[in-house]
Design an enzyme around this catalytic site. Sequence first.
Site, mmCIF file in Angstrom:
data_model
loop_
_atom_site.group_PDB
_atom_site.id
_atom_site.type_symbol
_atom_site.label_atom_id
_atom_site.label_comp_id
_atom_site.label_asym_id
_atom_site.label_seq_id
_atom_site.Cartn_x
_atom_site.Cartn_y
_atom_site.Cartn_z
ATOM 1 N N SER A 92 -2.663 -27.591 10.857
ATOM 2 C CA SER A 92 -1.347 -28.027 10.408
ATOM 3 C C SER A 92 -0.254 -27.209 11.127
ATOM 4 O O SER A 92 -0.255 -27.149 12.354
ATOM 5 C CB SER A 92 -1.269 -27.896 8.874
ATOM 6 O OG SER A 92 -0.079 -28.429 8.376
ATOM 7 N N ARG B 172 7.757 -28.403 -3.585
ATOM 8 C CA ARG B 172 6.302 -28.415 -3.639
ATOM 9 C C ARG B 172 5.767 -29.806 -3.971
ATOM 10 O O ARG B 172 4.797 -30.270 -3.377
ATOM 11 C CB ARG B 172 5.810 -27.400 -4.662
ATOM 12 C CG ARG B 172 4.296 -27.322 -4.759
ATOM 13 C CD ARG B 172 3.647 -27.049 -3.404
ATOM 14 N NE ARG B 172 2.221 -26.798 -3.508
ATOM 15 C CZ ARG B 172 1.420 -26.574 -2.474
ATOM 16 N NH1 ARG B 172 1.918 -26.591 -1.242
ATOM 17 N NH2 ARG B 172 0.151 -26.364 -2.628
ATOM 18 N N ASP C 232 -3.205 -39.433 7.016
ATOM 19 C CA ASP C 232 -2.202 -38.365 7.099
ATOM 20 C C ASP C 232 -0.851 -38.978 7.472
ATOM 21 O O ASP C 232 -0.714 -39.556 8.557
ATOM 22 C CB ASP C 232 -2.648 -37.351 8.166
ATOM 23 C CG ASP C 232 -1.794 -36.086 8.184
ATOM 24 O OD1 ASP C 232 -0.656 -36.119 7.687
ATOM 25 O OD2 ASP C 232 -2.279 -35.063 8.714
ATOM 26 N N HIS D 24 -3.174 -35.583 4.696
ATOM 27 C CA HIS D 24 -3.066 -34.366 5.489
ATOM 28 C C HIS D 24 -3.967 -33.257 4.952
ATOM 29 O O HIS D 24 -4.543 -32.482 5.717
ATOM 30 C CB HIS D 24 -1.602 -33.912 5.514
ATOM 31 C CG HIS D 24 -1.363 -32.690 6.333
ATOM 32 N ND1 HIS D 24 -1.566 -32.658 7.694
ATOM 33 C CD2 HIS D 24 -0.953 -31.441 5.989
ATOM 34 C CE1 HIS D 24 -1.288 -31.446 8.144
ATOM 35 N NE2 HIS D 24 -0.912 -30.690 7.143
ATOM 36 N N ASP D 25 -4.086 -33.155 3.638
ATOM 37 C CA ASP D 25 -4.879 -32.091 3.020
ATOM 38 C C ASP D 25 -6.388 -32.245 3.221
ATOM 39 O O ASP D 25 -7.147 -31.370 2.775
ATOM 40 C CB ASP D 25 -4.620 -32.042 1.505
ATOM 41 C CG ASP D 25 -3.564 -31.012 1.134
ATOM 42 O OD1 ASP D 25 -3.014 -30.377 2.059
ATOM 43 O OD2 ASP D 25 -3.281 -30.853 -0.061
#
Lengths: 371, 371
Positions: free
Chosen positions: A145, A214, A317, A350-351
């Site tokens: 990332s 967040r 993603d 993405h994670d």
Amino acid sequence: MADARQYFTLPSPYRMKRGGELLDARIAYETWGTLNAARDNAVLIMTGLSPSAHAASNAIDDSPGWWEDIVGAGKAIDTRRWFVICMNSLGSCKGSSGPASINPATGEPWRLDFPDLALEDVGHAGYELARGLGIERLAALVGCSMGGMAALGCLAQHAGFARAHVSVCTAPRAQPFAIAIRSLQREAIRLDPNWNEGRYDDAHYPEAGMNIARKLGVITYRSALEWSGRFGRIRLDPGQREDDPFGAEFEIESYLNAHARRFTRAFDPNCYLYLSRASDWFDLAEYGGAPDPATSVRNALARMKLERALVIGVETDILFPLEQQQQLAEDLRTTGTDTTFVGLDSPQGHDAFLVDTGRFGAAIGQFMDAS
Amino acid sequence: MADARQYFTLPSPYRMKRGGELLDARIAYETWGTLNAARDNAVLIMTGLSPSAHAASNAIDDSPGWWEDIVGAGKAIDTRRWFVICMNSLGSCKGSSGPASINPATGEPWRLDFPDLALEDVGHAGYELARGLGIERLAALVGCSMGGMAALGCLAQHAGFARAHVSVCTAPRAQPFAIAIRSLQREAIRLDPNWNEGRYDDAHYPEAGMNIARKLGVITYRSALEWSGRFGRIRLDPGQREDDPFGAEFEIESYLNAHARRFTRAFDPNCYLYLSRASDWFDLAEYGGAPDPATSVRNALARMKLERALVIGVETDILFPLEQQQQLAEDLRTTGTDTTFVGLDSPQGHDAFLVDTGRFGAAIGQFMDAS
């Protein structure tokens, strides 16, 4: 549980890309395995925006690390073979110097007086750290990332520094969608009156801004596909609901709340702002000298003198779209690097590199084993 | 420029789906064209979350409407043939009763004392409006985005109310990604100290919260693809930049700023909260009586007794993904409605129906001409 972090003091003054310098700045890092006599088995890992250097458990700190399933004995990055180093990014708040650490000139936290941070500064710090550990050339530089951009920034400055490169869910330059998301995260923090131009304390903390930043992060780190399967329209039990007409009612809202709660006080808001902005700024095309960015990126990659590369990403993603990794892999191939491209259909967005470690581990393990 | 809005007083009391009632509530609407003697040429348009009833210019108000390219003489919804009505949603702040309008019981704005709003209340208000205008059955009910859900909610309550239905960029029930986005938009407003549990005024206005909500809206209304082509990594000229270390630097940031500036004071925050939450709540599956949502949605659609339907959406929509429109079209077909499905590859994301009016107009025009 003991703290496994070690500290490396960067050459002082440490000159920053965009001006300014740091005196006696330090990098927190952890290591696994043993550097061999030839000093050619070192693997350096650069992290995403928020993780610490604790990628995996070790003898000193047996708490699970953020890449526990990938780094260890017999794992994809096998610590019986490799001497693995994971560094906390310069500018972060997990032991390395950054806006939350003490400015030696004043004895106070740097806050917004910390010089402009570029991901090249993060990447260069990794180079200095490796040199400080007696490593001339890495077996592999791994970047995930944001750390993937820092790794490219490092290699753009230090041709030949790594034989191999593992590029995970990243890009050579951010696209406007990612910039828009990060800009809005920063704005949420800055608009919080408690941010107070960076002069908050524990009693007056930009909790609301960090909460929004967040949650927006989590929304863009995961994927709509995963959530449709996982949460659907499931409602919280009445007993779990807040006593607020607009409070959480769906499980997806409670999931976001839990993520935000764990993060808002665990990461320094100013550090977040610096690293987020650095992610927008990073552009590998600056190192290629051609008028068009595509050619410039290729030129910059050619100069890195990589022997091998693995580029890996996922279809879901939205922050670092798979097309960017595919292009990066093609460009590396074009410029003579023996490149493996792996595009996974993991639903976690993405994670996925933190969650779908089975598939990421398989791809990374195969690549590392062939080194 | 005169105001073309007309007002219809809803039957009083107007009972709300989730409890509570409104006295002498009203709906603002505009019309184009002429209702024929048979009263069978009426087309009712239900809007997205924020637009007013001013879908197009007319003799009284010649300012361009939000669907100017679609509604008018010789256009897709041809006002020479159709008597077109566009209503401002119940709960909105553009003339219809909502949290920003006066509670007749107190003489003060309703604010959070406005009863819980469901999209079924919005849809039912459209039914009452049509009946009030002497229309028993619509030639077509058109619903865009949130208005598409309100339209389904209307048809679920009033079988046979429309011969045809045009469903634009919408869904029978929100997925968790859309809920997450809207929940975060609401939270940004609620976390703004100036929101003050809904008791703001012009001098103490939740500008920061609305700013974030709007920017997050714009990010999810458009698409990464469009932005990559349109903005790339273009920087603002130094003279355009704010004097702020974290201020806008990329064109995409300035674009978001401009959008937010136009919106934050133009839409009432409490109305936004109510309509946003209603969008999360809406679930057509409530009307189908089957244990699984998919069957329930089909059952509910079957009961609407629609003769024809057009379902239209775009591939780049992340808020109401095209799969949802495709499924809706299939379900309508399965239940005996003569259904046209149009999936466009417009790059503009969810907002394509407001922007790519050439292609939307062609599809809608063809459908309406065949009526």
